[in-house]
Design a protein around this motif. Sequence first.
Motif, mmCIF file in Angstrom:
data_model
loop_
_atom_site.group_PDB
_atom_site.id
_atom_site.type_symbol
_atom_site.label_atom_id
_atom_site.label_comp_id
_atom_site.label_asym_id
_atom_site.label_seq_id
_atom_site.Cartn_x
_atom_site.Cartn_y
_atom_site.Cartn_z
ATOM 1 N N LEU A 7 -7.348 -36.510 64.457
ATOM 2 C CA LEU A 7 -8.180 -35.675 65.311
ATOM 3 C C LEU A 7 -8.416 -34.325 64.645
ATOM 4 O O LEU A 7 -9.539 -33.822 64.626
ATOM 5 C CB LEU A 7 -7.514 -35.494 66.683
ATOM 6 N N SER A 46 -3.973 -35.372 71.597
ATOM 7 C CA SER A 46 -4.913 -35.855 72.598
ATOM 8 C C SER A 46 -5.410 -34.644 73.374
ATOM 9 O O SER A 46 -4.727 -33.625 73.452
ATOM 10 C CB SER A 46 -4.262 -36.879 73.524
ATOM 11 N N LEU A 47 -6.600 -34.759 73.943
ATOM 12 C CA LEU A 47 -7.241 -33.634 74.602
ATOM 13 C C LEU A 47 -7.442 -33.915 76.084
ATOM 14 O O LEU A 47 -7.553 -35.067 76.492
ATOM 15 C CB LEU A 47 -8.613 -33.367 73.958
ATOM 16 N N ARG A 52 -12.295 -32.041 75.652
ATOM 17 C CA ARG A 52 -13.064 -33.012 74.877
ATOM 18 C C ARG A 52 -14.558 -32.853 75.147
ATOM 19 O O ARG A 52 -15.381 -32.873 74.236
ATOM 20 C CB ARG A 52 -12.619 -34.438 75.223
ATOM 21 N N GLN A 53 -14.941 -32.666 76.410
ATOM 22 C CA GLN A 53 -16.353 -32.522 76.759
ATOM 23 C C GLN A 53 -16.946 -31.240 76.177
ATOM 24 O O GLN A 53 -18.067 -31.248 75.677
ATOM 25 C CB GLN A 53 -16.532 -32.549 78.276
ATOM 26 N N PRO A 63 -18.410 -37.540 73.804
ATOM 27 C CA PRO A 63 -16.971 -37.381 74.006
ATOM 28 C C PRO A 63 -16.165 -38.581 73.509
ATOM 29 O O PRO A 63 -15.079 -38.420 72.965
ATOM 30 C CB PRO A 63 -16.837 -37.196 75.522
ATOM 31 N N ILE A 66 -15.050 -38.355 69.893
ATOM 32 C CA ILE A 66 -13.844 -37.544 69.687
ATOM 33 C C ILE A 66 -12.619 -38.323 70.154
ATOM 34 O O ILE A 66 -11.596 -38.358 69.475
ATOM 35 C CB ILE A 66 -13.961 -36.186 70.412
ATOM 36 N N LYS A 67 -12.728 -38.964 71.312
ATOM 37 C CA LYS A 67 -11.574 -39.671 71.899
ATOM 38 C C LYS A 67 -11.003 -40.728 70.972
ATOM 39 O O LYS A 67 -9.798 -40.936 70.936
ATOM 40 C CB LYS A 67 -11.966 -40.299 73.236
ATOM 41 N N GLU A 70 -8.143 -39.502 68.930
ATOM 42 C CA GLU A 70 -6.968 -38.989 69.620
ATOM 43 C C GLU A 70 -5.840 -40.004 69.557
ATOM 44 O O GLU A 70 -6.069 -41.202 69.579
ATOM 45 C CB GLU A 70 -7.297 -38.662 71.072
#
Length: 137
Positions: A7, A46-47, A52-53, A63, A66-67, A70
Motif C-alpha cells: 500500500l 489498511s485504511l 480510502r475514499q 477506492p 487502493i483497497k 491493503e
Amino acid sequence: MSEDTTLAKFISDLREKQGFSQVGLARKANLDLKVLEDIEGAQEFSLSVVTRQKLARALKVEPRTIKKYERVPEKAKPDEGYIETLKENILAGYLDDNLCPMCGAVLVCRVAEMYDLENKLIRHPKAHCTKCPFQIK
C-alpha cells in the motif's frame, strides 16, 4: 503494479506520478499530513473507508483500486476470545472505552435491538473502529 506491491509503495508511486508532494496530496485529499506519512511509511496496512475514499478522489482512482493493496498483518488479526468478551461487554451496557483488538483505537459501540418473527426482542452487539476496518456486525 504487481500483486505484492505494498500500500505504501502504491500510494507513494501514484502520488509522485501525478506530481504531488506529500503536503500537496494531503491538502488535496483533505487528510492530515501525519496520516499520509503513516501510509507511505508503511505504518498503515489498511485504511478506513473515509481515508480510502479521500485518497481515491484526490488521486483519481477507484477506492477498490487502493483497497486491493491493503493488507491486515497476521499479528493484527483479532483474537476470537477477546471479540466474544467484547460482545458480552457491549450487551451488558459497557459501550465506552472499548479498544479495537487490531489497532488499539477507540471503538464506537452500540446494541441493535430488533424483533424476530415471533415478536421476541433480539439484541445484537455492534462496534466499529474509528481508525481501521475492524467491525462487529
